[in-house]
Write an enzyme that holds these catalytic residues in place. Structure first.
Site, PDB file in Angstrom:
ATOM      1  N   ARG A  12       0.803  -1.208  -0.157  1.00  0.00           N
ATOM      2  CA  ARG A  12      -0.197   0.065   0.088  1.00  0.00           C
ATOM      3  C   ARG A  12       0.856   1.169   0.005  1.00  0.00           C
ATOM      4  NH1 ARG A  12      -3.058   2.650   4.482  1.00  0.00           N
ATOM      5  NH2 ARG A  12      -4.751   3.789   3.498  1.00  0.00           N
ATOM      6  N   HIS A  58       0.381   4.548  -2.506  1.00  0.00           N
ATOM      7  CA  HIS A  58      -0.059   5.760  -2.198  1.00  0.00           C
ATOM      8  C   HIS A  58       1.309   6.609  -2.461  1.00  0.00           C
ATOM      9  CE1 HIS A  58      -3.520   5.178   0.952  1.00  0.00           C
ATOM     10  NE2 HIS A  58      -3.634   4.424   0.012  1.00  0.00           N
ATOM     11  N   ASP A  59       2.507   6.068  -2.483  1.00  0.00           N
ATOM     12  CA  ASP A  59       3.502   6.913  -3.072  1.00  0.00           C
ATOM     13  C   ASP A  59       3.362   7.179  -4.509  1.00  0.00           C
ATOM     14  OD1 ASP A  59       5.869   8.288  -3.211  1.00  0.00           O
ATOM     15  OD2 ASP A  59       7.099   6.210  -3.732  1.00  0.00           O
ATOM     16  N   VAL A 118       0.656  10.106  -6.000  1.00  0.00           N
ATOM     17  CA  VAL A 118       0.785  11.495  -5.589  1.00  0.00           C
ATOM     18  C   VAL A 118       2.143  11.924  -6.098  1.00  0.00           C
ATOM     19  CG1 VAL A 118       0.597  13.000  -3.479  1.00  0.00           C
ATOM     20  CG2 VAL A 118      -0.660  10.859  -3.308  1.00  0.00           C
ATOM     21  N   GLY A 164       3.963  10.955  -8.485  1.00  0.00           N
ATOM     22  CA  GLY A 164       4.857   9.901  -8.984  1.00  0.00           C
ATOM     23  C   GLY A 164       5.481   9.031  -8.014  1.00  0.00           C
ATOM     24  N   PRO A 212      -7.418   7.367  -4.442  1.00  0.00           N
ATOM     25  CA  PRO A 212      -8.826   6.794  -4.539  1.00  0.00           C
ATOM     26  C   PRO A 212      -9.396   6.632  -2.893  1.00  0.00           C
ATOM     27  CG  PRO A 212      -7.495   5.768  -6.220  1.00  0.00           C
ATOM     28  CD  PRO A 212      -6.670   6.432  -4.981  1.00  0.00           C
ATOM     29  N   ASP A 234     -10.113  -9.679   2.799  1.00  0.00           N
ATOM     30  CA  ASP A 234     -10.305 -10.736   2.107  1.00  0.00           C
ATOM     31  C   ASP A 234     -10.979 -11.815   2.986  1.00  0.00           C
ATOM     32  OD1 ASP A 234     -10.899 -12.769   0.108  1.00  0.00           O
ATOM     33  OD2 ASP A 234      -8.558 -12.693  -0.674  1.00  0.00           O
ATOM     34  N   SER A 239      -9.935 -15.900   3.195  1.00  0.00           N
ATOM     35  CA  SER A 239      -8.388 -16.033   2.752  1.00  0.00           C
ATOM     36  C   SER A 239      -7.661 -14.794   3.007  1.00  0.00           C
ATOM     37  CB  SER A 239      -8.638 -16.179   1.159  1.00  0.00           C
ATOM     38  OG  SER A 239      -7.278 -16.366   0.690  1.00  0.00           O
ATOM     39  N   ASP A 283      -4.087 -14.208  -3.589  1.00  0.00           N
ATOM     40  CA  ASP A 283      -4.816 -15.199  -4.327  1.00  0.00           C
ATOM     41  C   ASP A 283      -5.993 -14.410  -5.126  1.00  0.00           C
ATOM     42  OD1 ASP A 283      -6.798 -15.130  -2.548  1.00  0.00           O
ATOM     43  OD2 ASP A 283      -6.470 -16.927  -1.723  1.00  0.00           O
TER      44      ASP A 283
END
Length: 329
Positions: A63, A67-68, A71, A73, A162, A244, A247, A252
């Site tokens: 993540r 997230h880097d 914003v 690039g 997002p 998820d 799982s 997966d």
């Protein structure tokens, strides 16, 4: 007149295309082969150790790279400490983005082997790939050669990242804004096959959804009732549950099978299959991935490479930070 205008536009297109290709080709898989030959094994060892200590860390590191890149690039701007104008204080990151200590440990190990050579942005890209692999997901060759940015902008992060509460068209637009497409939206959302989310990110679906006075009708009944107990009204919005269901830590295609059954946790997950717009955009891919994990793995790896290519700083732009949390003095 018309002809010269369209010709001018065409020329600009060619120049822009050549420029884009030039920037893209500045990242190479063997960028550090002479200057830091042991880089990949150093990062892998550190990520392995961190994930062994806490399995969730794989999702956290994945993540951070996401997230880097969204914003300004992929420039490690998300790692910079500072006041509340920096990305760490943006809503999607505040009390949410994590794994910074692991990045520090990786950076220290890398600096001990090859001082002043490897960027924090490249460390994030490698750590994200390793996190996916160590969770059972696909591998890919990470393009390298990014340099570290000098600024970190919370306002930009709030606008560009997002949100779990957004409609599908808004989410798609944010991907398009950074040069990604609908396949990337769906495949990268599949990163939610690992990791946790806070009650605050989905409790809006549990009771008065979008002012309807009722829960989100696209959520499966037994899951809804479990989550209503787990995240009661006025309860602790920071409590976490798995993204998820059934799982948890395995990378997966189960996440997509859940979406088919109304078991997506975040609104932004479930709308990939259940919203009106999904019918003409994302739904068919969700269904393909749910029954074909090889296709998902292949598309996910390609999308990660594309995402890692968002506006990198190369050549003499930016710098190689000594400490990932601060711009060099």
């Amino acid at each position: 007149m018309k002809r010269s205008n369209s010709f001018k536009g065409y020329s600009l297109l060619i120049i822009c295309f050549m420029h884009c290709v030039a920037v893209r080709s500045q990242l190479t898989t063997d960028f550090y082969s002479k200057t830091c030959p042991s880089l990949l094994s150093i990062v892998r060892r550190q990520v392995q150790s961190a994930v062994k200590t806490e399995m969730r860390m794989a999702a956290s590191l994945l993540r951070l790279h996401f997230h880097d890149c969204f914003v300004n690039g992929c420039d490690a701007s998300v790692l910079l400490d500072g006041d509340n104008t920096t990305e760490k204080f943006a809503l999607p990151n505040l009390n949410s983005a994590r794994g910074f200590e692991v990045v520090d440990a990786i950076k220290t190990a890398v600096e001990n082997a090859c001082s002043g050579v490897v960027s924090c942005a490249d460390i994030l890209a490698i750590a994200a790939r390793d996190s996916v692999v160590l969770s059972g997901g696909p591998t890919w060759r990470v393009l390298l050669g990014r340099r570290d940015g000098l600024i970190s902008n919370a306002t930009l992060a709030n606008a560009a990242l997002p949100s779990p509460f957004e409609a599908l068209d808004a989410i798609i637009q944010k991907f398009v804004n950074v040069g990604l497409n609908i396949t990337d939206v769906v495949s990268l959302s599949g990163g939610h096959t690992i990791g946790l989310a806070k009650c605050a990110t989905f409790s809006n679906r549990l009771l008065n959804f979008s002012g309807t006075g009722a829960p989100d009708t696209t959520m499966e009944a037994s899951m809804l009732s479990d989550l209503q107990s787990f995240c009661p009204v006025n309860g602790d919005g920071n409590k976490t549950t798995v993204l998820d269901r059934n799982s948890t830590d395995l990378f997966d295609n189960h996440y997509f099978q859940n979406l088919l059954n109304g078991k997506g946790l975040l609104g932004s997950d479930q709308i990939l299959h259940s919203s009106e717009l999904a019918t003409s955009t994302t739904k068919s891919l969700v269904e393909s991935y749910s029954s074909n994990s090889q296709l998902f793995f292949q598309d996910f790896a390609n999308s990660m490479i594309k995402m890692g290519n968002i506006s990198p700083l190369t050549g003499s732009n930016g710098q190689i930070r000594t400490n990932c949390r601060a711009v060099n003095s």
